[in-house]
Design an enzyme around this catalytic site. Structure first.
Site, mmCIF file in Angstrom:
data_model
loop_
_atom_site.group_PDB
_atom_site.id
_atom_site.type_symbol
_atom_site.label_atom_id
_atom_site.label_comp_id
_atom_site.label_asym_id
_atom_site.label_seq_id
_atom_site.Cartn_x
_atom_site.Cartn_y
_atom_site.Cartn_z
ATOM 1 N N ASP A 178 15.111 39.839 51.650
ATOM 2 C CA ASP A 178 14.965 39.373 50.272
ATOM 3 C C ASP A 178 13.477 39.427 49.951
ATOM 4 O O ASP A 178 12.691 38.668 50.524
ATOM 5 C CB ASP A 178 15.494 37.947 50.099
ATOM 6 C CG ASP A 178 15.549 37.528 48.633
ATOM 7 O OD1 ASP A 178 14.593 37.831 47.894
ATOM 8 O OD2 ASP A 178 16.547 36.911 48.216
ATOM 9 N N ALA A 238 29.365 40.575 46.245
ATOM 10 C CA ALA A 238 28.378 40.438 45.174
ATOM 11 C C ALA A 238 28.785 41.238 43.949
ATOM 12 O O ALA A 238 29.512 40.749 43.093
ATOM 13 C CB ALA A 238 27.003 40.872 45.686
ATOM 14 N N ARG A 239 28.348 42.487 43.866
ATOM 15 C CA ARG A 239 28.683 43.375 42.762
ATOM 16 C C ARG A 239 28.911 44.771 43.311
ATOM 17 O O ARG A 239 28.157 45.238 44.172
ATOM 18 C CB ARG A 239 27.556 43.404 41.716
ATOM 19 C CG ARG A 239 27.417 42.123 40.907
ATOM 20 C CD ARG A 239 28.604 41.914 39.979
ATOM 21 N NE ARG A 239 28.463 40.730 39.127
ATOM 22 C CZ ARG A 239 28.913 39.545 39.413
ATOM 23 N NH1 ARG A 239 29.514 39.346 40.580
ATOM 24 N NH2 ARG A 239 28.774 38.532 38.567
ATOM 25 N N ASP A 262 35.182 42.760 48.158
ATOM 26 C CA ASP A 262 35.817 41.914 47.155
ATOM 27 C C ASP A 262 35.496 42.410 45.745
ATOM 28 O O ASP A 262 36.110 41.962 44.779
ATOM 29 C CB ASP A 262 35.345 40.470 47.311
ATOM 30 C CG ASP A 262 36.093 39.513 46.399
ATOM 31 O OD1 ASP A 262 37.326 39.460 46.488
ATOM 32 O OD2 ASP A 262 35.434 38.840 45.575
ATOM 33 N N GLU A 267 36.024 47.798 38.287
ATOM 34 C CA GLU A 267 37.149 46.980 38.749
ATOM 35 C C GLU A 267 38.275 47.039 37.727
ATOM 36 O O GLU A 267 38.023 46.844 36.536
ATOM 37 C CB GLU A 267 36.714 45.516 38.939
ATOM 38 C CG GLU A 267 35.754 45.322 40.086
ATOM 39 C CD GLU A 267 35.352 43.871 40.276
ATOM 40 O OE1 GLU A 267 35.864 42.999 39.527
ATOM 41 O OE2 GLU A 267 34.540 43.598 41.159
ATOM 42 N N HIS A 286 38.433 40.571 43.760
ATOM 43 C CA HIS A 286 37.370 39.731 43.200
ATOM 44 C C HIS A 286 37.759 38.247 43.219
ATOM 45 O O HIS A 286 37.757 37.558 42.196
ATOM 46 C CB HIS A 286 37.028 40.161 41.774
ATOM 47 C CG HIS A 286 35.635 39.794 41.356
ATOM 48 N ND1 HIS A 286 34.846 40.594 40.571
ATOM 49 C CD2 HIS A 286 34.872 38.705 41.625
ATOM 50 C CE1 HIS A 286 33.676 40.023 40.364
ATOM 51 N NE2 HIS A 286 33.669 38.859 41.005
ATOM 52 N N ILE A 287 38.043 37.766 44.416
ATOM 53 C CA ILE A 287 38.478 36.368 44.572
ATOM 54 C C ILE A 287 37.476 35.522 45.341
ATOM 55 O O ILE A 287 37.753 34.367 45.660
ATOM 56 C CB ILE A 287 39.842 36.291 45.301
ATOM 57 C CG1 ILE A 287 39.759 36.964 46.677
ATOM 58 C CG2 ILE A 287 40.939 36.917 44.445
ATOM 59 C CD1 ILE A 287 40.936 36.663 47.580
ATOM 60 N N GLY A 289 34.624 34.131 44.573
ATOM 61 C CA GLY A 289 34.053 32.966 43.903
ATOM 62 C C GLY A 289 35.095 31.895 43.648
ATOM 63 O O GLY A 289 35.967 31.640 44.471
ATOM 64 N N ALA A 290 35.005 31.284 42.490
ATOM 65 C CA ALA A 290 35.900 30.176 42.169
ATOM 66 C C ALA A 290 37.224 30.692 41.618
ATOM 67 O O ALA A 290 37.254 31.404 40.620
ATOM 68 C CB ALA A 290 35.240 29.253 41.144
#
Length: 328
Positions: A178, A238-239, A262, A267, A286-287, A289-290
């Site tokens: 990073d 992430a993306r 993910d 998408e 794409h699961i 996250g929340a």
């Protein structure tokens, strides 16, 4: 004190449960609405009228000058989601309105998912489950524990830093790339700082936690993917845009390593996309996250920041205008 919830009824009820509404009502007047779908600009103007605090989420459009004119006393926008780029406008910053989001709450779910991918993939469970379902009974020779392996973390934002925190419970070497984190800070987090190419060459697992920015577009290109070790696991929660997916598919066809994805770009991927058929890919919709009950983490984050604001305390998710170019 008026608190305006700028979501349609269905979206609001997915995120906010009665206990969250009750806590907000201790701070001020909370008006609920029965709007079907995402609110239009006209509806946003009506909902926000006279508000001191506005709560937004997915499906909320930009807070334009017209919308903000209806709330001259607005002091705070709380975003019950991740990126605020779809709702903030220059007008909002010019009026000195503070903004906070729930990225940290989302990041916890993402980090937990990445950890799950890490454990299950090192254990080679995906293949072993498939083989046992087909009547086999593997000897476990390919299984690796989360022990004495090198985990590469690319990006130390909310999700990446929480992933590192979770990894500290294991006897592993954590390597971090990073550019905005120094060596001392990385060490304090429990990782050692490295260049991206060094990280890719050393890691048994590479977990990506980058925002989608021009600088990160296809950061994982053909040359960098070629640096990765055989039998490595690459995880992307992430993306999708951070990976050159054609190049990744080429490497995966060689059977060199395993991918847990993910997110994709776009998408969903096409029905005949190689990611859907290659045996060394796990593709989830794409699961990370929340989702479902995890959405209540976002409501909790919003309530806590609303209470902190009223008490004059720092906001846990505050976003500044000068940070936007670095955020997802």
């Amino acid at each position: 004190m008026k608190i305006a919830l700028l979501q349609g009824k269905e979206q609001r009820e997915k995120v906010f449960k009665q206990q969250h509404i009750d806590r907000l009502r201790k701070l001020g007047d909370v008006a609920l609405n029965d709007i079907v779908g995402d609110p239009s600009e006209d509806q946003l103007e009506a909902l926000i009228r006279g508000a001191d605090i506005a709560i937004t989420s997915w499906g909320c459009g930009p807070l334009t000058a017209r919308v903000l004119d209806a709330a001259p006393n607005l002091r705070l926008v709380l975003h019950a989601a991740g990126t605020v780029k779809l709702i903030v406008t220059q007008e909002l910053w010019d009026r000195g309105i503070r903004v906070s989001n729930a990225t940290a709450a989302l990041g916890k779910g993402v980090a937990e998912t990445a950890l799950g991918f890490t454990i299950v993939s090192l254990k080679d469970m995906w293949r072993l489950v498939r083989e046992t379902r087909e009547g086999g009974w593997g000897d476990g020779a390919s299984v690796r524990e989360v022990y004495n392996v090198t985990i590469g973390v690319v990006g130390a934002g909310k999700a990446g830093s929480h992933y590192i925190k979770l990894l500290r419970q294991f006897d592993v070497d954590i390597v971090l790339y990073d550019p905005f984190v120094g060596e001392a800070q990385a060490k304090e987090m429990g990782a050692r700082k490295a260049g991206l190419e060094e990280l890719l060459a050393q890691s048994d697992v590479v977990s990506i936690h980058l925002p989608s920015l021009p600088e990160t577009y296809h950061m994982f290109n053909r040359e960098r993917l070629a640096l990765m070790k055989d039998d490595c696991v690459i995880i992307n929660t992430a993306r999708g845009s951070v990976i050159d997916e054609d190049a990744l598919a080429e490497e995966l066809r060689k059977g060199r390593f395993f991918a847990c994805l993910d997110v994709t770009d776009p998408e969903p991927p096409l029905a005949d996309h190689p990611f859907r058929g290659l045996p060394n890919v796990v593709l989830t919709p794409h699961i990370a996250g929340a989702v479902n009950n995890g959405l209540q983490r976002l409501a909790q984050a919003v309530v806590l920041d609303a209470e902190a604001f009223m008490d004059g305390e720092p906001l846990g998710g505050e976003v500044r205008a000068d940070q936007l170019h670095l955020l997802a």
